[in-house]
Structures are given as C-alpha cells and as structure tokens.
Design a protein around this motif. Sequence first.
Motif, mmCIF file in Angstrom:
data_model
loop_
_atom_site.group_PDB
_atom_site.id
_atom_site.type_symbol
_atom_site.label_atom_id
_atom_site.label_comp_id
_atom_site.label_asym_id
_atom_site.label_seq_id
_atom_site.Cartn_x
_atom_site.Cartn_y
_atom_site.Cartn_z
ATOM 1 N N SER A 36 1.014 -1.333 -0.110
ATOM 2 C CA SER A 36 0.049 0.108 0.154
ATOM 3 C C SER A 36 0.875 1.411 0.180
ATOM 4 C CB SER A 36 -1.005 -0.012 1.238
ATOM 5 O OG SER A 36 -1.637 -1.180 1.388
ATOM 6 N N SER A 37 0.220 2.360 -0.751
ATOM 7 C CA SER A 37 1.097 3.720 -0.567
ATOM 8 C C SER A 37 0.084 4.428 0.429
ATOM 9 C CB SER A 37 0.968 4.287 -1.811
ATOM 10 O OG SER A 37 1.845 3.391 -2.901
ATOM 11 N N LEU A 38 0.555 4.257 1.736
ATOM 12 C CA LEU A 38 -0.254 5.059 2.590
ATOM 13 C C LEU A 38 0.409 6.353 3.111
ATOM 14 C CD1 LEU A 38 -0.556 2.023 5.151
ATOM 15 C CD2 LEU A 38 -2.035 2.972 3.126
ATOM 16 N N HIS A 39 -0.521 7.159 3.495
ATOM 17 C CA HIS A 39 -0.036 8.660 3.775
ATOM 18 C C HIS A 39 -0.766 8.886 5.013
ATOM 19 C CE1 HIS A 39 2.035 9.449 -0.151
ATOM 20 N NE2 HIS A 39 0.980 8.501 -0.536
ATOM 21 N N SER A 40 0.208 9.515 5.943
ATOM 22 C CA SER A 40 -0.581 10.066 7.196
ATOM 23 C C SER A 40 -0.532 11.651 6.935
ATOM 24 C CB SER A 40 0.217 9.730 8.272
ATOM 25 O OG SER A 40 1.506 10.387 8.472
ATOM 26 N N ASP A 41 -1.257 12.224 7.978
ATOM 27 C CA ASP A 41 -1.260 13.842 7.763
ATOM 28 C C ASP A 41 0.038 14.353 7.703
ATOM 29 O OD1 ASP A 41 -3.874 13.675 7.936
ATOM 30 O OD2 ASP A 41 -4.173 13.905 10.342
ATOM 31 N N ARG A 42 1.101 13.741 8.236
ATOM 32 C CA ARG A 42 2.433 14.170 8.215
ATOM 33 C C ARG A 42 3.079 13.997 6.917
ATOM 34 N NH1 ARG A 42 1.843 12.030 13.244
ATOM 35 N NH2 ARG A 42 1.960 13.297 14.959
ATOM 36 N N GLY A 43 2.322 13.257 6.276
ATOM 37 C CA GLY A 43 3.188 12.799 4.853
ATOM 38 C C GLY A 43 4.061 11.719 4.807
ATOM 39 N N THR A 44 3.892 10.787 5.770
ATOM 40 C CA THR A 44 4.861 9.718 5.920
ATOM 41 C C THR A 44 4.265 8.529 4.738
ATOM 42 O OG1 THR A 44 5.475 10.224 8.132
ATOM 43 C CG2 THR A 44 5.975 8.087 7.448
ATOM 44 N N ARG A 45 5.236 7.860 4.047
ATOM 45 C CA ARG A 45 4.889 6.766 3.322
ATOM 46 C C ARG A 45 4.987 5.503 4.391
ATOM 47 N NH1 ARG A 45 6.720 3.914 -1.256
ATOM 48 N NH2 ARG A 45 8.685 4.842 -1.245
ATOM 49 N N ALA A 46 4.277 4.630 4.272
ATOM 50 C CA ALA A 46 4.339 3.482 4.958
ATOM 51 C C ALA A 46 4.973 2.578 4.209
ATOM 52 C CB ALA A 46 2.920 2.928 5.460
ATOM 53 N N VAL A 47 6.436 2.337 4.140
ATOM 54 C CA VAL A 47 7.189 1.431 3.320
ATOM 55 C C VAL A 47 7.728 0.652 4.499
ATOM 56 C CG1 VAL A 47 9.025 1.219 1.747
ATOM 57 C CG2 VAL A 47 7.384 3.028 1.595
ATOM 58 N N PRO A 48 7.685 -0.909 4.401
ATOM 59 C CA PRO A 48 8.313 -1.550 5.009
ATOM 60 C C PRO A 48 9.959 -1.297 5.352
ATOM 61 C CG PRO A 48 6.955 -2.987 3.889
ATOM 62 C CD PRO A 48 6.891 -1.427 3.284
ATOM 63 N N ILE A 49 10.658 -1.562 6.460
ATOM 64 C CA ILE A 49 11.709 -1.075 6.641
ATOM 65 C C ILE A 49 12.819 -2.100 5.909
ATOM 66 C CG2 ILE A 49 13.829 -1.303 8.143
ATOM 67 C CD1 ILE A 49 12.010 -0.422 10.372
ATOM 68 N N ALA A 50 12.305 -3.441 5.728
ATOM 69 C CA ALA A 50 12.992 -4.484 4.785
ATOM 70 C C ALA A 50 13.039 -4.013 3.277
ATOM 71 C CB ALA A 50 12.433 -5.770 5.101
ATOM 72 N N ASP A 51 12.290 -3.190 2.966
ATOM 73 C CA ASP A 51 12.220 -2.597 1.542
ATOM 74 C C ASP A 51 13.196 -1.569 1.198
ATOM 75 O OD1 ASP A 51 8.770 -3.260 1.073
ATOM 76 O OD2 ASP A 51 10.172 -4.744 1.108
ATOM 77 N N GLN A 52 13.661 -0.923 2.213
ATOM 78 C CA GLN A 52 14.410 0.271 2.053
ATOM 79 C C GLN A 52 15.841 -0.092 1.807
ATOM 80 O OE1 GLN A 52 14.275 2.531 5.443
ATOM 81 N NE2 GLN A 52 12.026 3.001 5.439
ATOM 82 N N ALA A 53 16.515 0.660 0.975
ATOM 83 C CA ALA A 53 17.828 0.245 0.376
ATOM 84 C C ALA A 53 18.879 0.392 1.571
ATOM 85 C CB ALA A 53 18.169 0.952 -0.919
ATOM 86 N N ASP A 54 18.838 1.493 2.311
ATOM 87 C CA ASP A 54 19.745 1.937 3.316
ATOM 88 C C ASP A 54 18.969 1.850 4.498
ATOM 89 O OD1 ASP A 54 21.775 2.345 1.375
ATOM 90 O OD2 ASP A 54 20.783 4.270 0.804
ATOM 91 N N PHE A 55 19.555 1.340 5.577
ATOM 92 C CA PHE A 55 18.845 1.376 6.912
ATOM 93 C C PHE A 55 19.407 2.413 7.632
ATOM 94 C CE2 PHE A 55 18.365 -0.002 11.480
ATOM 95 C CZ PHE A 55 17.345 -0.691 11.199
ATOM 96 N N ASP A 56 18.846 3.446 7.514
ATOM 97 C CA ASP A 56 19.202 4.857 8.142
ATOM 98 C C ASP A 56 18.324 5.075 9.522
ATOM 99 O OD1 ASP A 56 19.259 7.492 8.860
ATOM 100 O OD2 ASP A 56 19.116 8.284 6.736
#
Length: 227
Positions: A36-56
């Motif tokens: 899902s491409s989810l957006h909160s009022d703060r504009g945060t996209r709900a992307v699983p951590i495991a899908d991120q290229a860099d663990f920041d």
Amino acid sequence: MSPGKETWTSTTSLHARRLQEPDLQTGALEITSEASSLHSDRGTRAVPIADQADFDLDAIRSEFPILSKKTYLNSCSLGALSTRSEAYLGDFTQRWHDMGASAWYGHWLGRIEELRQRVAAFLGTTPRELALLPSTSTALAVVTESISGGAVPTGGRNKIVCSDLDFPTLAYQWAVKPEFELVVLPSRDGVGVRPDQFAEAVDERTLFLATSHVYFTTGFANDLRTL
C-alpha cells in the motif's frame, strides 16, 4: 453482489484496487495482498523497513515523534507510536468504512499471511510452523488451555518451573490451574537466575521449563542453549 464478481473500491491512497469476492457456493477464496502507498497527515509513506535500500537509523527514529521529546524505554508495556503505524491504522479504519466485512477476505487476511511469511523468513523457519497471536499473554493462554483439563496426555508430568523475574502473566497462566504444580525460582541476586537453579528444580515430573529469554525487569539474558 453476485458470487465471484470482481469489484472495485477506493482506499485512503485514492487508488482503486481490484478485489476478488469469494465464491459463496464452493467456498473458494482468493486472498491477495498488495503493497500500500499509505499517507498520514504528516506525509509519511508506509514502506516496510526491509524494502528500504539503506537502513538509516536517524530516519527511523524520526518516525517516532515521542523520541524528539523523551528517551523512551518502556517498549514492554506500550511501545512508542510511529507515524508509519499511525498511517496503517488510518488505512485499516478507512478500509473498514469502504469495504465492511469484505475487508477480511479482500485485504486483511492476505496481509496477515504476508506478515507470517516475513516473520518466518526472519526466524529461519516456515510459515506452517508459525502462529501469530496479538500478545504474549494470549499466546501463553493458548498453550496452557491446550493441555489443561487432560486435553493432551502429559505422561503424569504436571510440574511447571519459572522464575520470580519472569513477566507475571507467565506464572499466572499456570497458577490458576490446580492440576499443575507451579515452582517459582527466586533470583539470588535480583538480576538473573543461574542455569544450575533451573537444573536443580527440573526433574522427571517437569512438563515445562517456562521462562523468558530476556527478563523484562533487569534485561538479563538467559542462556537458552544451556537451559
């Protein structure tokens, strides 16, 4: 709505998704899950951590608003709320509004199975060997109830060994069952319980050595391999 008919529904991300209704005559059910491409009022996209290229780590910390104000360590009782979780909660309620009960077979069950597969991969096991439950207390209750009242033969063993540093729910599950003998080992130093204490308490009547990997009160880690 006729059986097998494909329907479309809107979601919080304003994208239309195709859902497969179950065949009410045969019981056939196709469960689908999608990212899902989810957006909160703060504009945060709900992307699983495991899908991120860099663990920041700093970026992850920024998802927890309370961490900008406090050093938060009480994750055992109630973890800090992330904007990502908040977005998923918003998606959950919106799907409930839009889809009603069909959200179960159109989305939620698929997401549960997706989570089971991801956790199984993380633990190095298979989804068939993994049960997902809402809390540790619930999981303990399931284990206790499954063998209480003679439901499962125990070969005459009825002794449960735990420690006074374990989370109270662990001991409570067995304490209220008169058919079990509960032995609670005291910590000699208030920090941990030595393996030899468990060894002295365990005998041929022991059904479970029920203790924690890490004690919630002190952070002491038990040597599970030795136990």
